[in-house]
Design an enzyme around this catalytic site. Structure first.
Site, mmCIF file in Angstrom:
data_model
loop_
_atom_site.group_PDB
_atom_site.id
_atom_site.type_symbol
_atom_site.label_atom_id
_atom_site.label_comp_id
_atom_site.label_asym_id
_atom_site.label_seq_id
_atom_site.Cartn_x
_atom_site.Cartn_y
_atom_site.Cartn_z
ATOM 1 N N HIS A 228 0.842 -1.197 0.000
ATOM 2 C CA HIS A 228 0.000 0.000 0.000
ATOM 3 C C HIS A 228 0.877 1.248 0.000
ATOM 4 O O HIS A 228 2.069 1.174 0.298
ATOM 5 C CB HIS A 228 -0.888 0.027 1.253
ATOM 6 C CG HIS A 228 -0.106 0.171 2.532
ATOM 7 N ND1 HIS A 228 0.560 -0.878 3.121
ATOM 8 C CD2 HIS A 228 0.147 1.248 3.305
ATOM 9 C CE1 HIS A 228 1.181 -0.460 4.203
ATOM 10 N NE2 HIS A 228 0.958 0.838 4.344
ATOM 11 N N ASP A 230 0.760 5.216 1.818
ATOM 12 C CA ASP A 230 0.050 5.914 2.894
ATOM 13 C C ASP A 230 -0.612 7.156 2.301
ATOM 14 O O ASP A 230 -0.025 7.830 1.460
ATOM 15 C CB ASP A 230 1.020 6.313 4.011
ATOM 16 C CG ASP A 230 1.553 5.082 4.762
ATOM 17 O OD1 ASP A 230 0.984 3.986 4.600
ATOM 18 O OD2 ASP A 230 2.535 5.238 5.516
ATOM 19 N N HIS A 284 4.766 0.132 0.089
ATOM 20 C CA HIS A 284 5.503 -0.674 1.073
ATOM 21 C C HIS A 284 4.592 -1.777 1.594
ATOM 22 O O HIS A 284 3.374 -1.726 1.394
ATOM 23 C CB HIS A 284 6.060 0.210 2.193
ATOM 24 C CG HIS A 284 5.055 1.127 2.841
ATOM 25 N ND1 HIS A 284 4.589 2.274 2.228
ATOM 26 C CD2 HIS A 284 4.427 1.065 4.040
ATOM 27 C CE1 HIS A 284 3.723 2.886 3.021
ATOM 28 N NE2 HIS A 284 3.594 2.167 4.131
ATOM 29 N N ARG A 294 5.759 -9.122 15.931
ATOM 30 C CA ARG A 294 6.393 -7.850 15.595
ATOM 31 C C ARG A 294 5.439 -6.698 15.914
ATOM 32 O O ARG A 294 4.224 -6.843 15.749
ATOM 33 C CB ARG A 294 6.722 -7.852 14.091
ATOM 34 C CG ARG A 294 7.320 -6.574 13.558
ATOM 35 C CD ARG A 294 7.688 -6.724 12.084
ATOM 36 N NE ARG A 294 8.334 -5.525 11.604
ATOM 37 C CZ ARG A 294 7.703 -4.457 11.152
ATOM 38 N NH1 ARG A 294 6.381 -4.448 11.096
ATOM 39 N NH2 ARG A 294 8.378 -3.396 10.753
HETATM 40 O O1 LIG Z 1 4.638 -2.086 10.442
HETATM 41 C C1 LIG Z 1 5.296 -1.472 9.609
HETATM 42 O O2 LIG Z 1 6.530 -1.526 9.586
HETATM 43 C C2 LIG Z 1 4.604 -0.655 8.542
HETATM 44 C C3 LIG Z 1 3.253 -0.138 8.954
HETATM 45 C C4 LIG Z 1 2.583 0.643 7.875
HETATM 46 O O3 LIG Z 1 3.002 0.682 6.749
HETATM 47 C C5 LIG Z 1 1.342 1.384 8.184
HETATM 48 O O4 LIG Z 1 0.815 1.283 9.310
HETATM 49 O O5 LIG Z 1 0.848 2.096 7.270
HETATM 50 FE FE LIG Z 2 2.026 2.234 5.562
#
Ligand SMILES: O=C(O)CCC(=O)C(=O)O
Ligand SMILES: [Fe+2]
Length: 372
Positions: A228, A230, A284, A294
């Site tokens: 996705h 952001d 990403h 995690r």
């Molecule tokens: O957990 C991560 O490293 C990425 C989280 C992410 O991309 C998001 O919350 O938009």
């Molecule tokens: Fe993200």
């Protein structure tokens, strides 16, 4: 803690991801979630020492730092900052806080106005609109408006959580200052010294997202968080030491190596539109881990819904003007109708150049959500 007790705790706190997986598997004839055509490489992202910005007596070093931020936002859309002023104690406190919240039974997390008193729609897991395994995210998250965190005009429903998380509050305060500083630099580098961010990106329109990725026995088949971009102007991310975050660069997935001292800055869709494509909103994703859980925390720097995003450049505009509210609505509709986010390509002016991205949108996977 004895293993049995631990397993039992997890089984009542974890969302029913296995069940969601099985349902999707039966619908899609065993097709898995990964596109193996991409090779994953590990790579050091640009690393920028932002303490130089506070050196008011040394204009050369300040300018050098600003130029590095500008360059990284153009070439990578993804970079790390160190010496940001947030102590390691805050990060370890954050992790303890997240463990405490996510350890609660799933039943409690899904119910509003119970226990942590989270506001409606703040808890998300899996992907509500997933139609195939590719769209499933093996994770759970709380997506919380910043006003609730800071207790300034936030809903009463959040007060209990706010009191018990001074660390999250401290993190939120510090990252909101950092995000505004970075946004101002990126505006200045485009020739705009304005009060735009100060006026439009107030705490009530910014969000904190607490992410948890449970260990996943099907690690090679399922995403922790599907690919996705952001939507915000920018995201400030803190990840723990468990690997999993990857970004797409020149058609290849690059693994972002955890650095305990760094925060990751991700340029979002709004900065790409506002800069007329100079700054890059990069796709990403998070891959799962078969053994380790995690955690990450993301801060989304967003404007209010009525803020109009228009190109700040003198070049012909790539995108039509739109309000952030309109953008969010479009994303919500696409996720609902297609199961994934299209995002900025929907707002391109020249249809000839349209590239429809298969971005899987996770931030809006709840129709009632007020997320970014
Ligand atoms: O957990 C991560 O490293 C990425 C989280 C992410 O991309 C998001 O919350 O938009
Ligand atoms: Fe993200």
């Amino acid at each position: 803690m004895p293993t049995n007790k631990l397993n039992m705790e997890h089984s009542i706190s974890n969302p029913p991801l296995h069940e969601a997986y099985k349902i999707l598997l039966s619908k899609t004839n065993g097709e898995n979630g990964f596109d193996d055509q991409f090779l994953v490489e590990e790579c050091e992202l640009p690393l920028i020492d932002v303490s130089r910005l506070a050196e008011s007596g040394d204009e050369v070093r300040r300018e050098e730092c600003k130029s590095e931020i500008f360059k990284a936002s153009q070439e990578w859309g993804f970079f790390q900052v160190v010496k940001h002023g947030i102590s390691n104690g805050v990060f370890s406190g954050l992790k303890l806080e997240q463990e405490k919240i996510f350890k609660q039974p799933f039943e409690k997390k899904t119910k509003e106005n119970k226990f942590f008193n989270f506001s409606a729609g703040s808890y998300r897991w899996g992907s509500l609109n997933a139609t195939c395994i590719r769209q499933l995210s093996w994770s759970e998250a709380f997506h919380i408006p910043l006003t609730d965190m800071l207790g300034s005009g936030g809903s009463d429903t959040f007060r209990c959580f706010y009191i018990c998380s001074a660390t999250i509050q401290q993190f939120a305060t510090q990252v909101s200052i950092l995000s505004k500083t970075l946004a101002d630099i990126l505006a200045e580098k485009m020739g705009h010294k304005s009060t735009f961010f100060e006026e439009n990106c107030l705490p009530r329109s910014c969000y904190i997202r607490l992410n948890r990725y449970p260990p996943c026995p099907l690690a090679s088949e399922v995403h922790g968080l599907m690919p996705h971009t952001d939507s915000a102007f920018l995201t400030i991310l803190h990840q723990d030491q468990v690997r999993g975050l990857q970004m797409l660069k020149d058609g290849k997935w690059i693994a972002v190596k955890p650095n305990p001292d760094a925060l990751i800055i991700i340029i979002g869709d709004l900065f790409q539109a506002w800069s007329n494509g100079v700054y890059k909103s990069v796709e990403h994703r998070v891959v799962t881990n078969p053994k380790l859980e995690r955690f990450s925390v993301a801060y989304f720097f967003c404007p209010s819904d009525d803020t109009v995003i228009e190109s700040c450049s003198t070049e012909p505009s790539l995108y039509r003007n739109f309000s952030f509210g309109e953008y969010r609505q479009q994303v919500r509709e696409d996720v609902h109708n297609l199961g994934y986010k299209i995002g900025l390509p929907k707002f391109l002016l020249s249809t000839g150049d349209k590239i429809v991205c298969m971005n899987m949108y996770h931030e809006f996977n709840f129709p009632t959500s007020t997320g970014t």
